[in-house]
Design a protein around this motif. Structure first.
Motif, PDB file in Angstrom:
ATOM      1  N   ASN A 149      -6.659   5.639   8.245  1.00 15.29           N
ATOM      2  CA  ASN A 149      -7.182   5.429   6.906  1.00 15.29           C
ATOM      3  C   ASN A 149      -8.029   4.152   6.859  1.00 15.29           C
ATOM      4  O   ASN A 149      -7.544   3.061   7.135  1.00 15.29           O
ATOM      5  CB  ASN A 149      -6.021   5.330   5.912  1.00 15.29           C
ATOM      6  N   TYR A 169       0.844  -1.197   0.000  1.00 10.87           N
ATOM      7  CA  TYR A 169       0.000   0.000   0.000  1.00 10.87           C
ATOM      8  C   TYR A 169       0.881   1.249   0.000  1.00 10.87           C
ATOM      9  O   TYR A 169       0.662   2.184  -0.776  1.00 10.87           O
ATOM     10  CB  TYR A 169      -0.940   0.006   1.206  1.00 10.87           C
ATOM     11  N   GLU A 203      -1.146   5.943   8.810  1.00 16.28           N
ATOM     12  CA  GLU A 203      -2.152   5.497   7.845  1.00 16.28           C
ATOM     13  C   GLU A 203      -2.937   4.311   8.402  1.00 16.28           C
ATOM     14  O   GLU A 203      -4.150   4.227   8.230  1.00 16.28           O
ATOM     15  CB  GLU A 203      -1.502   5.118   6.512  1.00 16.28           C
ATOM     16  N   GLU A 209      -9.203   2.464   4.350  1.00 16.41           N
ATOM     17  CA  GLU A 209      -8.699   1.478   3.390  1.00 16.41           C
ATOM     18  C   GLU A 209      -7.616   0.611   4.020  1.00 16.41           C
ATOM     19  O   GLU A 209      -7.598  -0.606   3.852  1.00 16.41           O
ATOM     20  CB  GLU A 209      -8.114   2.163   2.159  1.00 16.41           C
ATOM     21  N   LEU A 217       2.612   1.710  -3.429  1.00 16.93           N
ATOM     22  CA  LEU A 217       1.712   2.193  -4.476  1.00 16.93           C
ATOM     23  C   LEU A 217       1.275   3.639  -4.253  1.00 16.93           C
ATOM     24  O   LEU A 217       0.916   4.338  -5.195  1.00 16.93           O
ATOM     25  CB  LEU A 217       0.483   1.287  -4.574  1.00 16.93           C
ATOM     26  N   ASN A 218       1.287   4.090  -3.009  1.00 17.99           N
ATOM     27  CA  ASN A 218       0.873   5.449  -2.679  1.00 17.99           C
ATOM     28  C   ASN A 218       2.054   6.352  -2.342  1.00 17.99           C
ATOM     29  O   ASN A 218       1.865   7.435  -1.781  1.00 17.99           O
ATOM     30  CB  ASN A 218      -0.125   5.414  -1.522  1.00 17.99           C
ATOM     31  N   ARG A 219       3.245   5.884  -2.651  1.00 19.79           N
ATOM     32  CA  ARG A 219       4.484   6.649  -2.451  1.00 19.79           C
ATOM     33  C   ARG A 219       4.675   7.092  -1.006  1.00 19.79           C
ATOM     34  O   ARG A 219       5.047   8.237  -0.728  1.00 19.79           O
ATOM     35  CB  ARG A 219       4.534   7.843  -3.399  1.00 19.79           C
TER      36      ARG A 219
END
Length: 98
Positions: free
Chosen positions: A27, A8, A23, A29, A11-13
């Motif tokens: 978050n 994750y 996160e 997600e 992919l989200n840097r």
């Protein structure tokens, strides 16, 4: 679970273990991905340090896997994107104005 969290982040840097920890705590997600397990930054950092080679191999394989998934979708008649004009797409309902 930690590999999913790291992917994750990839992919989200998000490279920081402390930011990945935040996160996982805020978050939705990420909560879903980790099944509400909230590792601290040190656990995330140790996972990265102890599994660096395996993580790099997974991250290298992601673009190849993504490409092959898209090709498989195309070969089965699925549209590449929801707004593409494909003859196999079901007709979309029209909505009146007003």
């Amino acid at each position: 679970m930690l590999l999913k969290l790291y992917i994750y982040g990839y992919l989200n840097r998000i490279q920081s273990s402390r930011r990945l920890e935040r996160e996982a705590q805020r978050n939705v997600e990420v909560m879903w991905l980790t099944r509400r397990v909230m590792p601290d930054f040190k656990t995330i950092a140790n996972f990265r340090k102890d599994n660096g080679r395996a993580i790099r191999n997974v991250c290298r394989a992601l673009p190849v896997a993504h490409h092959s998934w898209r090709e498989a979708d195309r070969s089965h008649g699925f549209a590449a994107s929801p707004d593409s004009n494909n003859a196999n797409d079901p007709p979309q309902p029209t909505q009146g104005v007003g």
